[in-house]
Design a protein around this motif. Structure first.
Motif, PDB file in Angstrom:
ATOM      1  N   LYS A  77       0.859  -3.914   4.370  1.00 49.93           N
ATOM      2  CA  LYS A  77       1.491  -2.795   5.102  1.00 49.93           C
ATOM      3  C   LYS A  77       0.463  -1.709   5.431  1.00 49.93           C
ATOM      4  CE  LYS A  77       5.952  -3.870   3.004  1.00 49.93           C
ATOM      5  NZ  LYS A  77       7.166  -3.359   2.371  1.00 49.93           N
ATOM      6  N   SER A  78      -0.744  -2.136   5.771  1.00 50.25           N
ATOM      7  CA  SER A  78      -1.800  -1.182   6.113  1.00 50.25           C
ATOM      8  C   SER A  78      -1.520  -0.450   7.425  1.00 50.25           C
ATOM      9  CB  SER A  78      -3.159  -1.892   6.192  1.00 50.25           C
ATOM     10  OG  SER A  78      -3.170  -2.830   7.248  1.00 50.25           O
ATOM     11  N   LEU A  96       0.809  -1.220   0.000  1.00 49.26           N
ATOM     12  CA  LEU A  96       0.000   0.000   0.000  1.00 49.26           C
ATOM     13  C   LEU A  96       0.845   1.273   0.000  1.00 49.26           C
ATOM     14  CD1 LEU A  96      -2.679  -1.262   2.514  1.00 49.26           C
ATOM     15  CD2 LEU A  96      -3.157  -0.542   0.168  1.00 49.26           C
ATOM     16  N   THR A  97       2.127   1.163   0.374  1.00 52.99           N
ATOM     17  CA  THR A  97       3.011   2.332   0.395  1.00 52.99           C
ATOM     18  C   THR A  97       3.906   2.397  -0.844  1.00 52.99           C
ATOM     19  OG1 THR A  97       4.828   1.247   1.598  1.00 52.99           O
ATOM     20  CG2 THR A  97       3.058   2.204   2.926  1.00 52.99           C
ATOM     21  N   ASN A  98       3.634   1.544  -1.826  1.00 57.93           N
ATOM     22  CA  ASN A  98       4.448   1.494  -3.039  1.00 57.93           C
ATOM     23  C   ASN A  98       3.511   1.459  -4.257  1.00 57.93           C
ATOM     24  OD1 ASN A  98       5.874   0.512  -5.311  1.00 57.93           O
ATOM     25  ND2 ASN A  98       7.348  -0.547  -4.027  1.00 57.93           N
ATOM     26  N   ARG A  99       3.336   2.594  -4.868  1.00 53.15           N
ATOM     27  CA  ARG A  99       2.393   2.729  -5.983  1.00 53.15           C
ATOM     28  C   ARG A  99       2.721   1.770  -7.134  1.00 53.15           C
ATOM     29  NH1 ARG A  99      -2.606   4.799  -6.569  1.00 53.15           N
ATOM     30  NH2 ARG A  99      -3.048   4.693  -8.769  1.00 53.15           N
ATOM     31  N   ARG A 147       0.941   5.874   2.890  1.00 52.10           N
ATOM     32  CA  ARG A 147       0.164   5.113   1.922  1.00 52.10           C
ATOM     33  C   ARG A 147       0.109   5.833   0.579  1.00 52.10           C
ATOM     34  NH1 ARG A 147      -4.899   1.951   3.747  1.00 52.10           N
ATOM     35  NH2 ARG A 147      -5.520   1.455   1.688  1.00 52.10           N
ATOM     36  N   GLN A 148       0.273   5.065  -0.510  1.00 56.93           N
ATOM     37  CA  GLN A 148       0.208   5.630  -1.855  1.00 56.93           C
ATOM     38  C   GLN A 148      -0.973   5.085  -2.660  1.00 56.93           C
ATOM     39  OE1 GLN A 148       3.973   5.122  -3.856  1.00 56.93           O
ATOM     40  NE2 GLN A 148       5.123   6.133  -2.232  1.00 56.93           N
ATOM     41  N   VAL A 149      -1.709   4.146  -2.094  1.00 54.31           N
ATOM     42  CA  VAL A 149      -2.875   3.553  -2.754  1.00 54.31           C
ATOM     43  C   VAL A 149      -4.040   3.631  -1.773  1.00 54.31           C
ATOM     44  CG1 VAL A 149      -3.828   1.489  -3.841  1.00 54.31           C
ATOM     45  CG2 VAL A 149      -1.370   1.956  -4.007  1.00 54.31           C
ATOM     46  N   THR A 150      -5.122   4.275  -2.189  1.00 51.45           N
ATOM     47  CA  THR A 150      -6.268   4.394  -1.287  1.00 51.45           C
ATOM     48  C   THR A 150      -7.038   3.079  -1.221  1.00 51.45           C
ATOM     49  OG1 THR A 150      -7.839   5.101  -2.984  1.00 51.45           O
ATOM     50  CG2 THR A 150      -6.528   6.843  -1.896  1.00 51.45           C
ATOM     51  N   LYS A 151      -7.748   2.910  -0.145  1.00 50.50           N
ATOM     52  CA  LYS A 151      -8.573   1.713   0.022  1.00 50.50           C
ATOM     53  C   LYS A 151      -9.618   1.647  -1.086  1.00 50.50           C
ATOM     54  CE  LYS A 151     -11.222  -0.878   3.387  1.00 50.50           C
ATOM     55  NZ  LYS A 151     -11.666  -0.984   4.780  1.00 50.50           N
TER      56      LYS A 151
END
Length: 194
Positions: A124-125, A93-96, A130-134
């Motif tokens: 990695k929530s 989630l932290t790597n687009r 974060r770079q990807v939204t839920k």
């Protein structure tokens, strides 16, 4: 299928995705191996086994293939895909880029394992950068008709639920609906390798 045959069945689950998305820590957390942030990248693949009890009460052996995400080891990931009944597709989630590469991983799945059950883990929530939204991850999963869970190996969030969900789905698809014994023996009494 007889009950006593089901207890000897083996389900193979491949964990795939880019390098450093947390595939090994997810597997380790599921297997109750102590969490550490100091893991080296997987070279090729690692295979671990555990016994689990499914929703219907049957016990099976779960073989988890933890595959390397580096390009030079992609052939080993493909090999794991071909023999797996379940696939966990992991992105960070932290790597687009790991999210954007899901299409490439899905293409490998479609080319090599069109029958396996799939689930996507956004890992990695627990991290804040974060770079990807839920919402966009859920939309991607919905557009591809694949279940999605946000996970954290560090906090042990949704890991047992996710692994058990894919194991139960694969068991239902391959054993109950199709009546396939996953641990069939080849002629001559030898078990099929891998």
């Amino acid at each position: 299928m007889k009950e006593n045959n089901i207890k000897r069945d083996v389900l193979k689950i491949a964990v795939i995705g880019n390098s450093s998305v947390g595939k090994t820590t997810l597997r380790n957390t599921y297997l109750n191996i102590e969490f550490t942030e100091e893991l080296l990248s997987t070279v090729g693949y690692n295979k671990e086994e555990t016994k689990i009890t499914l929703e219907d009460g049957n016990s099976i052996k779960l073989v988890i293939w933890d595959t390397a995400g580096q390009e030079r080891f992609q052939s080993m990931a493909v090999s794991a895909l071909k023999s797996s009944q379940g696939i966990i597709l992991v992105f960070d989630l932290t790597n687009r880029k790991s999210f954007e590469d899901l299409d490439n991983w899905l293409q490998k799945v479609n080319d090599n394992s069109d029958k396996a059950c799939l689930i996507i883990f956004g890992n990695k929530s627990d991290l804040e950068d974060r770079q990807v939204t839920k919402e966009e991850a859920e939309k991607y999963a919905k557009d591809h008709n694949i279940p999605y869970l946000e996970t954290s190996a560090k906090l042990n969030k949704n890991i047992t639920e996710g692994f058990n969900k894919i194991a139960n789905a694969a068991y239902k698809k391959f054993v109950i609906e199709r009546g396939i014994s996953l641990s069939k023996k080849k002629k001559g009494g030898k078990k099929k390798c891998c």
